[in-house]
Design a protein around this motif. Structure first.
Motif, PDB file in Angstrom:
ATOM      1  N   ALA A 114       0.854  -1.197   0.000  1.00 46.08           N
ATOM      2  CA  ALA A 114       0.000   0.000   0.000  1.00 46.08           C
ATOM      3  C   ALA A 114       0.887   1.243   0.000  1.00 46.08           C
ATOM      4  N   LEU A 115       0.398   2.315  -0.606  1.00 48.29           N
ATOM      5  CA  LEU A 115       1.094   3.603  -0.603  1.00 48.29           C
ATOM      6  C   LEU A 115       0.125   4.675  -0.139  1.00 48.29           C
ATOM      7  N   ARG A 116       0.579   5.579   0.746  1.00 48.25           N
ATOM      8  CA  ARG A 116      -0.244   6.694   1.200  1.00 48.25           C
ATOM      9  C   ARG A 116       0.607   7.939   1.242  1.00 48.25           C
ATOM     10  N   LEU A 117       0.116   8.993   0.633  1.00 49.69           N
ATOM     11  CA  LEU A 117       0.797  10.271   0.663  1.00 49.69           C
ATOM     12  C   LEU A 117       0.081  11.163   1.667  1.00 49.69           C
ATOM     13  N   LYS A 118       0.852  11.823   2.537  1.00 49.72           N
ATOM     14  CA  LYS A 118       0.297  12.748   3.519  1.00 49.72           C
ATOM     15  C   LYS A 118       1.107  14.031   3.505  1.00 49.72           C
ATOM     16  N   GLY A 119       0.452  15.130   3.821  1.00 47.09           N
ATOM     17  CA  GLY A 119       1.120  16.426   3.823  1.00 47.09           C
ATOM     18  C   GLY A 119       1.854  16.753   5.101  1.00 47.09           C
TER      19      GLY A 119
ATOM     20  N   ARG B 172       4.240   7.109   2.465  1.00 44.13           N
ATOM     21  CA  ARG B 172       4.368   5.936   3.327  1.00 44.13           C
ATOM     22  C   ARG B 172       4.180   4.666   2.489  1.00 44.13           C
ATOM     23  N   VAL B 173       5.135   3.750   2.626  1.00 51.54           N
ATOM     24  CA  VAL B 173       5.153   2.500   1.870  1.00 51.54           C
ATOM     25  C   VAL B 173       4.822   1.353   2.833  1.00 51.54           C
TER      26      VAL B 173
ATOM     27  N   MET C 254       4.170   8.596  -8.240  1.00 46.21           N
ATOM     28  CA  MET C 254       3.672   9.533  -7.225  1.00 46.21           C
ATOM     29  C   MET C 254       4.686  10.648  -6.956  1.00 46.21           C
ATOM     30  N   ILE C 255       5.977  10.314  -6.961  1.00 42.12           N
ATOM     31  CA  ILE C 255       7.008  11.337  -6.774  1.00 42.12           C
ATOM     32  C   ILE C 255       6.931  12.348  -7.917  1.00 42.12           C
TER      33      ILE C 255
ATOM     34  N   THR D 205      -1.970  14.990  -6.139  1.00 42.66           N
ATOM     35  CA  THR D 205      -1.352  13.663  -6.068  1.00 42.66           C
ATOM     36  C   THR D 205      -2.068  12.784  -5.042  1.00 42.66           C
ATOM     37  N   MET D 206      -2.399  13.345  -3.888  1.00 45.74           N
ATOM     38  CA  MET D 206      -3.135  12.572  -2.878  1.00 45.74           C
ATOM     39  C   MET D 206      -4.474  12.119  -3.442  1.00 45.74           C
ATOM     40  N   ASN D 207      -5.193  13.034  -4.080  1.00 43.82           N
ATOM     41  CA  ASN D 207      -6.508  12.702  -4.641  1.00 43.82           C
ATOM     42  C   ASN D 207      -6.428  11.637  -5.732  1.00 43.82           C
ATOM     43  N   GLN D 208      -5.363  11.718  -6.514  1.00 45.27           N
ATOM     44  CA  GLN D 208      -5.235  10.808  -7.646  1.00 45.27           C
ATOM     45  C   GLN D 208      -4.767   9.411  -7.224  1.00 45.27           C
ATOM     46  N   PHE D 209      -3.893   9.322  -6.213  1.00 43.15           N
ATOM     47  CA  PHE D 209      -3.252   8.044  -5.898  1.00 43.15           C
ATOM     48  C   PHE D 209      -3.709   7.390  -4.596  1.00 43.15           C
ATOM     49  N   ASN D 210      -4.017   8.169  -3.555  1.00 42.51           N
ATOM     50  CA  ASN D 210      -4.356   7.558  -2.270  1.00 42.51           C
ATOM     51  C   ASN D 210      -5.621   6.704  -2.413  1.00 42.51           C
ATOM     52  N   GLY D 211      -5.582   5.523  -1.822  1.00 43.29           N
ATOM     53  CA  GLY D 211      -6.737   4.631  -1.875  1.00 43.29           C
ATOM     54  C   GLY D 211      -6.787   3.781  -3.127  1.00 43.29           C
ATOM     55  N   LYS D 212      -5.875   4.017  -4.068  1.00 45.28           N
ATOM     56  CA  LYS D 212      -5.819   3.188  -5.273  1.00 45.28           C
ATOM     57  C   LYS D 212      -4.709   2.155  -5.111  1.00 45.28           C
ATOM     58  N   GLY D 213      -4.998   0.931  -5.426  1.00 46.08           N
ATOM     59  CA  GLY D 213      -3.947  -0.090  -5.424  1.00 46.08           C
ATOM     60  C   GLY D 213      -3.370  -0.389  -4.084  1.00 46.08           C
TER      61      GLY D 213
END
Length: 188
Positions: free
Chosen positions: A100-105, A130-131, A168-169, A180-188
């Motif tokens: 899982a991957l999660r991006l946070k500010g 976060r990986v 994501m980077i 980026t959070m909207n596009q990637f978080n919760g996917k995959g």
């Protein structure tokens, strides 16, 4: 030209290669390979430089060992005069399932010593990717788990994660944190 500091957390040395704690190093290695750039041994870490659509990226793998990662981050932010809103730290996370991957500010260090040291030196207002490394370990086995090597099947699970982490980077640099959070978080 806007500058960005992308930091992958991990521990230096062959004995730590492919360990769960080095997930940050693994994603930066993949980014460098895809960008055809190499890391050079510099102060406080291995650094690779590239540009992406008019933005300058500094990829940093601290050589300070995990618990002193903040020294490398603070030094390179200052040396290159990069504001913390253009800092992204890629870090392993026990609380997320493998892959899982999660991006946070911003946020707490979640008990992670590398993030804890960075927070001590520059505060908690910086982005982190976060990986997930899972947490399939017995009570009291956390240190052995994070310093243990990924099993062959775990590495296979991680392959698409690492590729997504690289994307994501790039998105963080080109489109910004929120998109980026909207596009990637919760996917995959």
């Amino acid at each position: 030209m806007e500058k960005y500091l992308i930091v992958g957390l991990g521990n230096p040395g062959n004995e730590y290669e492919d360990t769960r704690h080095n997930a940050g190093f693994m994603i930066l290695d993949a980014f460098a390979k895809a960008s055809n750039i190499v890391f050079e041994d510099k102060r406080y870490g291995w650094v690779a430089e590239t540009s992406l659509k008019g933005r300058k990226l500094f990829l940093l793998k601290p050589s300070t060992f995990m618990n002193l990662s903040g020294n490398a981050v603070r030094y390179w932010l200052g040396k290159e005069n990069i504001p913390t809103e253009r800092l992204l730290v890629v870090v392993d996370d026990l609380a997320l399932p493998l892959g899982a991957l999660r991006l946070k500010g911003s946020g707490s260090n979640g008990g992670h010593n590398g993030l804890g040291h960075i927070q001590q030196l520059i505060g908690s207002q910086y982005a982190r990717l976060r990986v997930g490394i899972g947490n399939d370990f017995p009570r009291g086995g956390q240190i052995d788990w994070v310093l243990g090597k990924f099993a062959e099947d775990e590495l296979k699970t991680l392959e698409p994660t690492i590729e997504r982490g690289v994307e994501m980077i790039k998105s963080f640099v080109l489109a910004g944190l929120t998109i980026t959070m909207n596009q990637f978080n919760g996917k995959g």
